[in-house]
Write an enzyme that holds these catalytic residues in place. Sequence first.
Site, mmCIF file in Angstrom:
data_model
loop_
_atom_site.group_PDB
_atom_site.id
_atom_site.type_symbol
_atom_site.label_atom_id
_atom_site.label_comp_id
_atom_site.label_asym_id
_atom_site.label_seq_id
_atom_site.Cartn_x
_atom_site.Cartn_y
_atom_site.Cartn_z
ATOM 1 C CE LYS A 35 -3.639 0.277 2.720
ATOM 2 N NZ LYS A 35 -4.464 0.460 3.954
ATOM 3 C CB THR A 86 -12.191 0.129 15.670
ATOM 4 O OG1 THR A 86 -13.054 1.055 14.977
ATOM 5 C CG2 THR A 86 -10.995 0.869 16.221
ATOM 6 C CG PHE A 152 -18.303 13.645 12.942
ATOM 7 C CD1 PHE A 152 -19.226 12.826 13.563
ATOM 8 C CD2 PHE A 152 -17.422 14.371 13.723
ATOM 9 C CE1 PHE A 152 -19.290 12.731 14.952
ATOM 10 C CE2 PHE A 152 -17.483 14.280 15.110
ATOM 11 C CZ PHE A 152 -18.410 13.461 15.724
ATOM 12 N NE ARG A 154 -21.566 14.115 4.073
ATOM 13 C CZ ARG A 154 -22.074 14.949 3.172
ATOM 14 N NH1 ARG A 154 -23.290 14.733 2.679
ATOM 15 N NH2 ARG A 154 -21.372 15.985 2.752
ATOM 16 C CE LYS A 207 -17.602 7.921 13.803
ATOM 17 N NZ LYS A 207 -17.774 8.529 12.484
ATOM 18 C CB ALA A 255 -37.863 4.643 1.942
ATOM 19 C CB CYS A 263 -19.575 4.396 9.935
ATOM 20 S SG CYS A 263 -17.996 5.124 9.444
ATOM 21 C CE LYS A 324 -22.327 7.686 0.771
ATOM 22 N NZ LYS A 324 -22.031 8.705 1.800
ATOM 23 N NE ARG A 331 -15.133 -0.955 4.937
ATOM 24 C CZ ARG A 331 -14.299 -0.045 5.452
ATOM 25 N NH1 ARG A 331 -13.622 -0.330 6.549
ATOM 26 N NH2 ARG A 331 -14.138 1.121 4.855
#
Length: 441
Positions: A35, A86, A152, A154, A207, A255, A263, A324, A331
């Site tokens: 990486k 985590t 935080f 997205r 969080k 919806a 997360c 998304k 995940r």
Amino acid sequence: MRVAMVGSGYVGLVSGACFADFGHEVVCIDKDADKVAALKAGRIPIFEPGLDALVQTNAEAGRLSFTTDLALGVQRADAVFIAVGTPSRRGDGFADLSFVYAAAREIAAAMDGFTVVVTKSTVPVGTGDEVERIIREMRPDAEFSVVSNPEFLREGAAILDFKRPDRIVIGANDEKGASVVSDLYRPLYLNQAPILVTGRRTAELTKYAANAFLATKITFINEIADLCEQVGANVQEVARGIGLDNRIGSKFLHAGPGYGGSCFPKDTLALMKTAQDHGAPVRLVETVVSVNDQRKRAMARKIIAACDGSVRGKLIGVLGLTFKPNTDDMRDAPSCAIISALQDAGARIRAFDPEGMDQARKVLTDVEYANDAYSCAKGADALVLVTEWDAFRALDLARLRKILAAPVLVDLRNVYVPDDMRRHGFRYVSIGRPEAAPPRD
């Protein structure tokens, strides 16, 4: 300031690149030599809009570098961020903190002079206390401060979120540590980004509470969508009706097939386990987790119902695999549970995703992958829209109607208008809206 970012995954790489763009000197550290080599060569291991250009610009300017040598990076740093994974621990669902604690031990061994150790990873309440204990035990004479600074971000909008945040939460038990981290974010003062300084445990819980609340909003509107289908109401109009209330807000009231990603699933589970361990169970969050888990397979049942009650031997086209749009993250993606359930029912699956197919191959089996939306749909007995990528928002409906073996489109994101679909001759099924079905041939 000099910053060391331990962990060059999603959070570490985005945060490191953005700090470098502010003018700080940042070194991103990772144990994965491949990486690090890829990053040095300008190859970004994740898909995040704008990240490749941001990394390249700051690397060329000498503000951003990459290494596997933690000691070298930490020795010169004013602030060392722990940005390792985590994940949910197998067996009990609690957050696996082994990577965090291992990083703390290595940082303790390498620190030179006063250092602020910042937990950027999402960690349960009390983790900062344990990080401090580990460092103090290994280096009793060291000068350091342990601060919590939850992220935080997205996925798909992470750079914007970092540079124009709703708030910056700094959890510190001493003024010196809070001051150093506040100074790191000083370039954001012009954007009037509010900085909230709290105790360390409060920041850690903030969080989890934020993610659990957003997951609750998603789950709430999904259950309202189910009710809409039974009573003949339209969930999009219901969502708008309640979202215009300033006390509620319109975000996260769309919806769909349930939440996924890196997360919400693990954080709601970790919060649930932490609350149970402390004798203060969060029953609402427990229900949210349960409802969301059940919803994904329920979407498969919706697809089967749209195919006249059986998909055995049928070919189902799936548009969108990532949890998304604008990410390659698979995940806990709803597509995984949906595809597995359809395969259990005897369906053959063909899928297309603009960015997620390489990652999908690692978690899905017996799936045929297409080159675009139309090759995915060709000859399929039904087409299912799972992830609302922009590329799927304006498909040629007449073309789809001709190439599908059966005119069935199941829209799990409510992208299309039922009346339009009816006019094009589709049997169209969406979420929480009256079904549009054309006359039978």
